[in-house]
Design a protein around this motif. Structure first.
Motif, mmCIF file in Angstrom:
data_model
loop_
_atom_site.group_PDB
_atom_site.id
_atom_site.type_symbol
_atom_site.label_atom_id
_atom_site.label_comp_id
_atom_site.label_asym_id
_atom_site.label_seq_id
_atom_site.Cartn_x
_atom_site.Cartn_y
_atom_site.Cartn_z
ATOM 1 N N LEU A 87 63.191 65.563 -0.607
ATOM 2 C CA LEU A 87 61.839 66.069 -0.808
ATOM 3 C C LEU A 87 61.233 66.386 0.553
ATOM 4 C CD1 LEU A 87 59.467 66.657 -2.714
ATOM 5 C CD2 LEU A 87 58.888 64.240 -2.596
ATOM 6 N N MET A 88 61.419 67.621 0.992
ATOM 7 C CA MET A 88 60.886 68.038 2.281
ATOM 8 C C MET A 88 59.358 68.052 2.230
ATOM 9 S SD MET A 88 63.619 68.502 4.034
ATOM 10 C CE MET A 88 62.963 69.286 5.482
ATOM 11 N N GLY A 89 58.727 67.457 3.212
ATOM 12 C CA GLY A 89 57.272 67.448 3.269
ATOM 13 C C GLY A 89 56.621 66.321 2.495
ATOM 14 N N GLY A 90 57.431 65.541 1.817
ATOM 15 C CA GLY A 90 56.913 64.382 1.110
ATOM 16 C C GLY A 90 56.057 64.721 -0.092
ATOM 17 N N LEU A 91 55.316 63.733 -0.536
ATOM 18 C CA LEU A 91 54.490 63.861 -1.728
ATOM 19 C C LEU A 91 53.400 64.916 -1.544
ATOM 20 C CD1 LEU A 91 53.904 62.820 -4.556
ATOM 21 C CD2 LEU A 91 52.494 61.033 -3.531
ATOM 22 N N ASP A 92 52.892 65.047 -0.339
ATOM 23 C CA ASP A 92 51.842 66.032 -0.079
ATOM 24 C C ASP A 92 52.325 67.440 -0.412
ATOM 25 O OD1 ASP A 92 49.250 66.859 0.904
ATOM 26 O OD2 ASP A 92 50.310 67.611 2.674
ATOM 27 N N TRP A 93 53.503 67.822 0.060
ATOM 28 C CA TRP A 93 54.037 69.153 -0.236
ATOM 29 C C TRP A 93 54.371 69.298 -1.705
ATOM 30 C CZ3 TRP A 93 57.637 71.433 4.045
ATOM 31 C CH2 TRP A 93 56.915 71.571 5.218
ATOM 32 N N TRP A 94 54.854 68.220 -2.333
ATOM 33 C CA TRP A 94 55.160 68.234 -3.770
ATOM 34 C C TRP A 94 53.913 68.664 -4.544
ATOM 35 C CZ3 TRP A 94 59.458 67.586 -6.741
ATOM 36 C CH2 TRP A 94 59.270 67.292 -8.088
ATOM 37 N N GLY A 126 52.429 72.507 -6.506
ATOM 38 C CA GLY A 126 51.999 72.564 -7.892
ATOM 39 C C GLY A 126 52.752 71.677 -8.853
ATOM 40 N N TYR A 127 53.603 70.799 -8.330
ATOM 41 C CA TYR A 127 54.330 69.892 -9.211
ATOM 42 C C TYR A 127 53.431 68.732 -9.626
ATOM 43 C CZ TYR A 127 58.464 72.438 -7.734
ATOM 44 O OH TYR A 127 59.377 73.422 -7.486
ATOM 45 N N GLU A 128 53.668 68.225 -10.811
ATOM 46 C CA GLU A 128 52.849 67.140 -11.340
ATOM 47 C C GLU A 128 53.260 65.785 -10.787
ATOM 48 O OE1 GLU A 128 51.829 67.069 -15.562
ATOM 49 O OE2 GLU A 128 53.080 68.869 -15.730
ATOM 50 N N THR A 129 52.316 64.891 -10.783
ATOM 51 C CA THR A 129 52.568 63.477 -10.548
ATOM 52 C C THR A 129 51.965 62.738 -11.735
ATOM 53 O OG1 THR A 129 50.529 63.222 -9.286
ATOM 54 C CG2 THR A 129 52.529 63.691 -8.034
ATOM 55 N N HIS A 130 52.501 61.606 -12.074
ATOM 56 C CA HIS A 130 52.023 60.846 -13.223
ATOM 57 C C HIS A 130 51.728 59.425 -12.814
ATOM 58 C CE1 HIS A 130 53.102 63.988 -16.088
ATOM 59 N NE2 HIS A 130 54.180 64.169 -15.348
ATOM 60 N N GLY A 131 50.694 58.898 -13.382
ATOM 61 C CA GLY A 131 50.397 57.489 -13.217
ATOM 62 C C GLY A 131 49.546 57.167 -12.013
ATOM 63 N N GLN A 132 48.753 56.167 -12.176
ATOM 64 C CA GLN A 132 47.888 55.670 -11.110
ATOM 65 C C GLN A 132 48.087 54.180 -10.911
ATOM 66 O OE1 GLN A 132 45.701 57.529 -9.208
ATOM 67 N NE2 GLN A 132 46.629 59.297 -10.198
ATOM 68 N N GLN A 133 49.072 53.592 -11.603
ATOM 69 C CA GLN A 133 49.228 52.156 -11.562
ATOM 70 C C GLN A 133 50.573 51.764 -10.970
ATOM 71 O OE1 GLN A 133 47.557 49.741 -14.251
ATOM 72 N NE2 GLN A 133 45.763 51.012 -14.323
#
Length: 49
Positions: free
Chosen positions: A20-27, A31-38
């Motif tokens: 994952l180039m650029g980490g979560l920020d680039w993800w 425009g890719y989704e992330t799920h969950g806050q817990q």
């Protein structure tokens, strides 16, 4: 390099892994989704994203 070593170990175990180039920020910017806050303990995950 810990994540690279971990990915190599997972690949050796038969998992499909991707870098994952650029980490979560680039993800998220791409425009890719992330799920969950817990987290695993039920506490809300806080990060510097």
């Amino acid at each position: 390099m810990a994540s690279t070593k971990g990915a190599l170990n997972m690949a050796r175990l038969g998992f499909e892994v991707k870098e994952l180039m650029g980490g979560l920020d680039w993800w998220k910017r791409d425009g890719y989704e992330t799920h969950g806050q817990q987290g695993a303990d039920g506490e809300k995950v806080m990060c510097g994203c």
